[in-house]
Structure formats: C-alpha cells, structure tokens
Enzyme design. Sequence first.
Site, PDB file in Angstrom:
ATOM      1  CD  GLU A 121     -17.510  11.339  22.706  1.00  0.00           C
ATOM      2  OE1 GLU A 121     -17.265  11.203  21.492  1.00  0.00           O
ATOM      3  OE2 GLU A 121     -17.405  12.431  23.304  1.00  0.00           O
ATOM      4  CB  VAL A 152      17.314   9.307  -6.069  1.00  0.00           C
ATOM      5  CG1 VAL A 152      17.949   9.933  -7.305  1.00  0.00           C
ATOM      6  CG2 VAL A 152      16.372   8.170  -6.461  1.00  0.00           C
ATOM      7  NE  ARG A 153      17.551  15.606  -5.728  1.00  0.00           N
ATOM      8  CZ  ARG A 153      16.777  16.672  -5.809  1.00  0.00           C
ATOM      9  NH1 ARG A 153      16.598  17.439  -4.750  1.00  0.00           N
ATOM     10  NH2 ARG A 153      16.195  16.994  -6.950  1.00  0.00           N
ATOM     11  NE  ARG A 195      -1.030  -4.969  -0.467  1.00  0.00           N
ATOM     12  CZ  ARG A 195      -1.884  -3.966  -0.286  1.00  0.00           C
ATOM     13  NH1 ARG A 195      -2.864  -3.775  -1.133  1.00  0.00           N
ATOM     14  NH2 ARG A 195      -1.777  -3.175   0.749  1.00  0.00           N
ATOM     15  CB  THR A 254       2.775   0.743   6.052  1.00  0.00           C
ATOM     16  OG1 THR A 254       1.405   0.484   6.410  1.00  0.00           O
ATOM     17  CG2 THR A 254       3.641   0.433   7.259  1.00  0.00           C
ATOM     18  NE  ARG A 279      -6.096  -5.979   5.168  1.00  0.00           N
ATOM     19  CZ  ARG A 279      -5.972  -5.670   3.883  1.00  0.00           C
ATOM     20  NH1 ARG A 279      -7.053  -5.577   3.133  1.00  0.00           N
ATOM     21  NH2 ARG A 279      -4.798  -5.476   3.337  1.00  0.00           N
ATOM     22  N   GLY A 282       0.831  -1.207   0.000  1.00  0.00           N
ATOM     23  CA  GLY A 282       0.000   0.000   0.000  1.00  0.00           C
ATOM     24  C   GLY A 282       0.864   1.254   0.000  1.00  0.00           C
ATOM     25  CB  SER A 319       7.363  -4.558   1.118  1.00  0.00           C
ATOM     26  OG  SER A 319       6.101  -4.050   0.784  1.00  0.00           O
ATOM     27  CG  ASP A 363       3.385  -6.743   7.390  1.00  0.00           C
ATOM     28  OD1 ASP A 363       2.879  -6.158   6.404  1.00  0.00           O
ATOM     29  OD2 ASP A 363       2.708  -7.389   8.213  1.00  0.00           O
ATOM     30  CD  GLU A 383      -9.223  -1.629   6.895  1.00  0.00           C
ATOM     31  OE1 GLU A 383     -10.002  -1.717   5.945  1.00  0.00           O
ATOM     32  OE2 GLU A 383      -7.994  -1.461   6.758  1.00  0.00           O
ATOM     33  CG  ASP A 390      -1.774  -0.329   8.085  1.00  0.00           C
ATOM     34  OD1 ASP A 390      -2.657   0.526   7.902  1.00  0.00           O
ATOM     35  OD2 ASP A 390      -1.722  -1.396   7.444  1.00  0.00           O
ATOM     36  CG  ASP A 416       1.344  -2.727  10.352  1.00  0.00           C
ATOM     37  OD1 ASP A 416       2.192  -2.059   9.723  1.00  0.00           O
ATOM     38  OD2 ASP A 416       0.595  -3.548   9.801  1.00  0.00           O
TER      39      ASP A 416
END
Length: 319
Positions: free
Chosen positions: A187, A24-25, A72, A125, A171, A11, A105, A103, A222, A127, A129
Amino acid sequence: MQRIAVLTSGGDAPGMNAAIRAVVRKAIYHDLEVYGIERGYVGLIEGVFHKMDLGSVADVIQRGGTILHTARSKEFMQPEGRQKALENLRQRGINGLVVIGGDGSFRGALELHKLGFPVIGVPGTIDNDIYGTELTIGFDTAVNTVLEAINRIRDTATSHERTFLVEVMGRNSGWIALEAGLAGGAESILVPEIEPDYNEVVERLKRGIARGKRHSIILVAEGVESAYKVSDEIKTRIGLDTRVTVLGHIQRGGTPTALDRVIASKMGGLAVELLLQGESNLMTGIVGNKMVTVSLEEAVTIKKTLDLEAYNLAGILSI
Ligand code: F6P
C-alpha cells in the site's frame, strides 16, 4: 598476464559464488593461474591466498554467501595497509585482481589501481545501489526473498484484518523496498531517497478502509526509520492494529535466482577478459541486457538514482 586473484568484500550477496566460479574457470580456460583471497582486503593484507583449480569452484553455483568469506577492513583504508596488500600481490607474481563487492569495496579497488595495480570490479550487493549497472549480483534474489515473506505476511494480515509494516534492508537505497513493494502490491513504500510523508501513508490507509479493505502492507527501507517507529506513528494517527516484521539478514542468504547466477557468470567472465586486455579501473555492468563497463571512479562517485517512474506507478497501482 599470467596470474590473477579474486576476492569478495563487504556484505555478502547471493550469486557471489557464481561470480567467483566464473572468474576461476574463465581464467583457467585462458591458461592463467588464479588465486582466491580469503576475507576480502583482510586476507589481502594478511597474505591468505589459495591457489584455485577447476574443482575449487565445483558445486558452488547454487550456494548463497561467499566461499571466499568476506569482511570490512579498516586497515585497508590506511596507506600502510594498502602497501602491505600490494607487496603480497607482487611477491606472488600476481598481476591482476578481481574485486567482487559494493561501493566500499570499489573505493579500495580504486586505491589499488592508483598504486598501479590492475583491478576490475564486479558489483555484488543486494542493495542494487551501484552507478553504471542496472543490476547488482544478489539484488534479484533479495527481492524475491522479501516477496516470499510479503506473500506469507499477506495471508495472516488478511486473516486478522491487520496492517503490517515490513522493514527491509537498504540504509541509503530504496531499491529492495521499491521492487519488492511493486511486486508485492504494498500500500505504501517508504524509501530513504524520498522524505516520508506519514499523512499520505495514513490517507492511503483510510481510503483503503473506506472501500472495504481490511488489511495493508507497508514496506519500510531500514534507512528511512525503524518500522517500529513508523508503526507507532500510524497507531497514534489512526489507532490501527499494526504488526511489525523486520526481515534483516534473511535477505542476504539463500540460493541465488537464475538471473543472479546468469549476471554473475557474465560479469565474472568479462572481468577476466578485461584483465587479459590489459584493462584496469573498470567495473562490469549490465544495461539494457547488454554487458557494459564503467570506470571505478564513476561507480563510486556518481549516485545511482531510484526509478521514480516505478515508484510513482507503485503508488498508483495500490490505491
Ligand atoms: O550492503 C548490504 C547490506 O545488507 C545493507 O542493505 C545493510 O544496511 C548492511 O549491508 C548491513 O550490514 P551488516 O551485515 O554489516 O550489518
């Protein structure tokens, strides 16, 4: 080391372009040739490599997404795919690779390392995570995007005296929900790491109503459950007028925050240094505002835990 390559995979995340620019630089600064690989491991297998120069990464530091595109790849999961990838790298005389991604990747990167090819991972990412770093590139931008949405939703929630459920990405990880919820005064915050307790959610709503509160925001990662289902649960239990907003891929786009650009630049630069030092099988990270490294094995096998102290604090502050 004379020639290195860089790819983005999985992602996309805001700040990936700043990381590509840094790789690159920094490489060119050290008189290395640097190649950009299109569409992650897909381009690595298909041999889609472009030589990059200083101008290739001009005017990209502020852009979300990834100029190298991402994908992916199923083929890379197979040994034959990895062999093809390795041949493509060797044919071009490339002797080091920087993989910017999450992860999945890094699992691919680790396999390349096991085949004897020097690889360094840079965590990108939304996430957050990945074990071994307090921050991944893109997380801060995503949290700020969610926060802006919460601010807007709060205006209408207050006006109509409604309860809103806001579904955010994650996820398997509740980091976005936790930090955006803490910053946005939600809340309740529902995360995949903690079994949802709908009685507690409802009790909190009731307590709020009893002290005169007429609107509420509940963040749902999600991975817990669809926010529509959570909304139904609440309606069934206390008959409140609820609305649902699913933020979706809005969270993945947009101009990266200063923090994401800074960590992307530092991590990209460090990745090149590590390759120059003859290192492989490492991921760059940031812990306590200091640059660190962790092995790719650890990054992919150890689960990063959610900040439970912050989670409990968010619960205390939103009573
Ligand atoms: O890993 C990043 C992420 O945005 C997750 O939060 C989300 O679950 C997933 O990617 C969505 O993937 P896709 O863009 O393939 O639908």
